[in-house]
Design a protein around this motif. Structure first.
Motif, short mmCIF file in Angstrom:
data_model
loop_
_atom_site.label_atom_id
_atom_site.label_comp_id
_atom_site.label_asym_id
_atom_site.label_seq_id
_atom_site.Cartn_x
_atom_site.Cartn_y
_atom_site.Cartn_z
N ALA A 184 -6.83 -0.64 14.95
CA ALA A 184 -5.85 -1.45 15.30
C ALA A 184 -5.93 -2.44 14.56
CB ALA A 184 -6.26 -3.01 17.04
N ARG A 185 -6.31 -3.38 14.02
CA ARG A 185 -6.52 -4.19 12.56
C ARG A 185 -5.52 -2.99 11.37
NH1 ARG A 185 -4.70 -8.13 13.89
NH2 ARG A 185 -5.29 -9.14 12.08
N TRP A 186 -5.92 -2.22 11.54
CA TRP A 186 -5.03 -1.04 9.88
C TRP A 186 -3.64 -1.28 10.11
CZ3 TRP A 186 -6.78 0.85 5.36
CH2 TRP A 186 -5.77 2.37 4.91
N LEU A 187 -3.60 -1.64 11.07
CA LEU A 187 -2.30 -0.90 12.48
C LEU A 187 -2.01 -2.43 12.01
CD1 LEU A 187 -2.57 1.78 14.89
CD2 LEU A 187 -1.69 1.73 12.28
N GLY A 188 -1.92 -2.89 12.66
CA GLY A 188 -1.58 -4.80 12.29
C GLY A 188 -1.54 -5.50 13.67
N LEU A 189 -2.23 -4.38 14.51
CA LEU A 189 -2.23 -4.96 15.96
C LEU A 189 -3.05 -5.86 17.07
CD1 LEU A 189 -1.62 -0.97 17.02
CD2 LEU A 189 0.19 -3.28 16.92
N PRO A 190 -3.58 -6.73 16.96
CA PRO A 190 -4.43 -7.97 17.45
C PRO A 190 -5.70 -6.34 18.32
CG PRO A 190 -2.51 -7.26 19.62
CD PRO A 190 -2.01 -6.97 18.22
N PRO A 191 -6.39 -7.18 18.13
CA PRO A 191 -7.82 -6.06 18.74
C PRO A 191 -7.95 -5.90 20.06
CG PRO A 191 -7.85 -8.58 18.06
CD PRO A 191 -6.92 -8.62 18.28
N GLU A 192 -7.06 -6.29 20.63
CA GLU A 192 -7.02 -5.99 22.11
C GLU A 192 -6.45 -4.67 22.01
OE1 GLU A 192 -4.05 -9.53 22.34
OE2 GLU A 192 -6.45 -9.10 21.51
N ASP A 193 -5.08 -4.06 21.57
CA ASP A 193 -4.98 -3.23 21.63
C ASP A 193 -5.49 -1.89 21.14
OD1 ASP A 193 -2.53 -4.78 22.45
OD2 ASP A 193 -0.96 -4.42 20.22
N PHE A 244 -1.21 5.71 5.73
CA PHE A 244 0.69 5.23 5.01
C PHE A 244 1.11 6.21 5.23
CE2 PHE A 244 -2.25 1.98 3.52
CZ PHE A 244 -2.02 -0.14 3.94
N GLU A 245 2.59 5.78 5.82
CA GLU A 245 4.05 6.51 5.54
C GLU A 245 4.76 5.26 5.07
OE1 GLU A 245 6.14 9.60 8.47
OE2 GLU A 245 6.21 7.16 9.15
N ARG A 246 4.95 5.94 3.63
CA ARG A 246 5.81 5.27 2.44
C ARG A 246 5.00 3.63 2.61
NH1 ARG A 246 9.13 7.24 5.19
NH2 ARG A 246 10.39 8.93 4.51
N GLU A 247 5.24 2.60 3.08
CA GLU A 247 4.48 0.92 3.22
C GLU A 247 3.90 0.79 4.32
OE1 GLU A 247 8.68 0.98 4.14
OE2 GLU A 247 8.18 1.71 2.09
N THR A 248 3.78 1.49 5.59
CA THR A 248 3.93 1.23 6.64
C THR A 248 2.39 2.32 6.98
OG1 THR A 248 6.96 1.17 7.99
CG2 THR A 248 4.17 1.60 9.57
N ALA A 249 1.36 1.43 7.62
CA ALA A 249 0.36 1.38 8.69
C ALA A 249 0.78 2.56 9.30
CB ALA A 249 -0.62 0.12 8.20
N VAL A 250 -0.02 3.73 9.86
CA VAL A 250 -0.15 4.82 10.51
C VAL A 250 -1.14 5.01 10.92
CG1 VAL A 250 2.78 5.09 9.52
CG2 VAL A 250 1.15 6.93 8.98
N MET A 294 0.67 -1.01 -0.10
CA MET A 294 -0.10 0.17 -0.21
C MET A 294 1.19 1.25 0.10
SD MET A 294 -2.39 -1.07 -0.13
CE MET A 294 -2.85 -2.17 -0.62
N THR A 295 1.00 1.95 -0.17
CA THR A 295 1.70 3.58 -0.82
C THR A 295 0.23 4.60 0.05
OG1 THR A 295 -0.22 4.31 -2.69
CG2 THR A 295 1.71 3.26 -2.92
N GLU A 296 1.03 5.55 0.45
CA GLU A 296 0.18 6.97 0.67
C GLU A 296 -0.69 7.22 0.26
OE1 GLU A 296 2.91 10.11 2.11
OE2 GLU A 296 3.88 8.70 2.27
N GLY A 297 -1.32 8.17 0.29
CA GLY A 297 -3.12 8.00 -0.76
C GLY A 297 -4.25 6.92 -0.38
N ASN A 298 -3.73 5.91 0.40
CA ASN A 298 -4.74 5.20 1.03
C ASN A 298 -4.52 5.54 2.25
OD1 ASN A 298 -4.64 1.91 1.62
ND2 ASN A 298 -6.64 2.55 0.11
N GLU A 299 -6.36 5.76 2.06
CA GLU A 299 -6.71 6.61 3.74
C GLU A 299 -7.64 5.60 4.07
OE1 GLU A 299 -4.68 10.67 3.60
OE2 GLU A 299 -7.08 10.22 3.23
N LEU A 300 -8.13 5.38 4.92
CA LEU A 300 -9.39 4.66 6.18
C LEU A 300 -9.68 6.07 6.86
CD1 LEU A 300 -11.30 2.97 6.50
CD2 LEU A 300 -10.17 2.03 8.04
#
Length: 188
Positions: free
Chosen positions: A151-160, A176-182, A1-7
């Motif tokens: 949490a799921r967007w960021l790749g974290l477990p639900p309890e986070d 995203f910041e480059r390829e990292t979900a943020v 994924m790249t910058e520009g893809n947002e939720l």
């Protein structure tokens, strides 16, 4: 994924139970007058933003918020419904803790309700749709389900999701910041 893809996440406006801290999932409460006013105020914040996909929970508090914010044709999806609290529906955390000391939705079961893994499975489908849509996706939903979604967007477990306070009638943006979900903005 790249910058520009947002939720973009919008929690519904205030209801009687959200203001009193009662767990509200399947109980289909209307917005309070101040919740409706806050939802109208969201329209200016969302105006001029192009969304590829606009989704809403089936609960009327979320659908009404979407409508008042300028998105009456949002696609209804059960995947954005609030965490099902089962036997704890309508109770506050303090009330639940009289019989289950230290209880939290993040770490303890809700008899007759969903687990964090159940909510995460639904949220994973929303994440997949948002990423496939490209551009921006807008989602109107609820406090706990949106926190799990983040949490799921960021790749974290639900309890986070417990780490992400979310007030009513707020806008949050994930991207995203480059390829990292943020997290780009939270609880604004």
């Amino acid at each position: 994924m790249t910058e520009g893809n947002e939720l973009w996440l919008v929690r519904h406006g205030a209801t009687e139970w959200s203001t009193s801290g009662r767990h509200t999932s399947v109980t289909d409460l209307p917005l309070l007058p101040e919740g409706e006013e806050a939802a109208v105020g969201l329209a200016a914040r969302l105006a001029g933003v192009d969304f590829e996909l606009v989704l809403t929970s089936p609960r009327r508090r979320a659908r009404r918020t979407a409508e008042l914010a300028g998105f009456p044709d949002a696609e209804v999806t059960d995947d954005l419904a609030e965490w099902a609290y089962g036997d704890y529906e309508g109770l506050t955390t303090a009330q639940i803790r009289t019989s289950v000391p230290g209880w939290t939705v993040w770490s303890d079961p809700s008899p007759g309700g969903e687990t964090g893994a159940d909510v995460a499975a639904r949220c994973d489908r929303v994440v997949a749709r948002a990423r496939a849509a490209g551009g921006r996706t807008l989602a109107f939903a609820h406090g706990h389900s949106l926190r799990v979604l983040a949490a799921r967007w960021l790749g974290l477990p639900p309890e986070d999701g417990r780490l992400l306070r979310l007030d009513t009638a707020t806008v949050s943006v994930l991207g995203f910041e480059r390829e990292t979900a943020v997290v780009l903005r939270w609880n604004t």
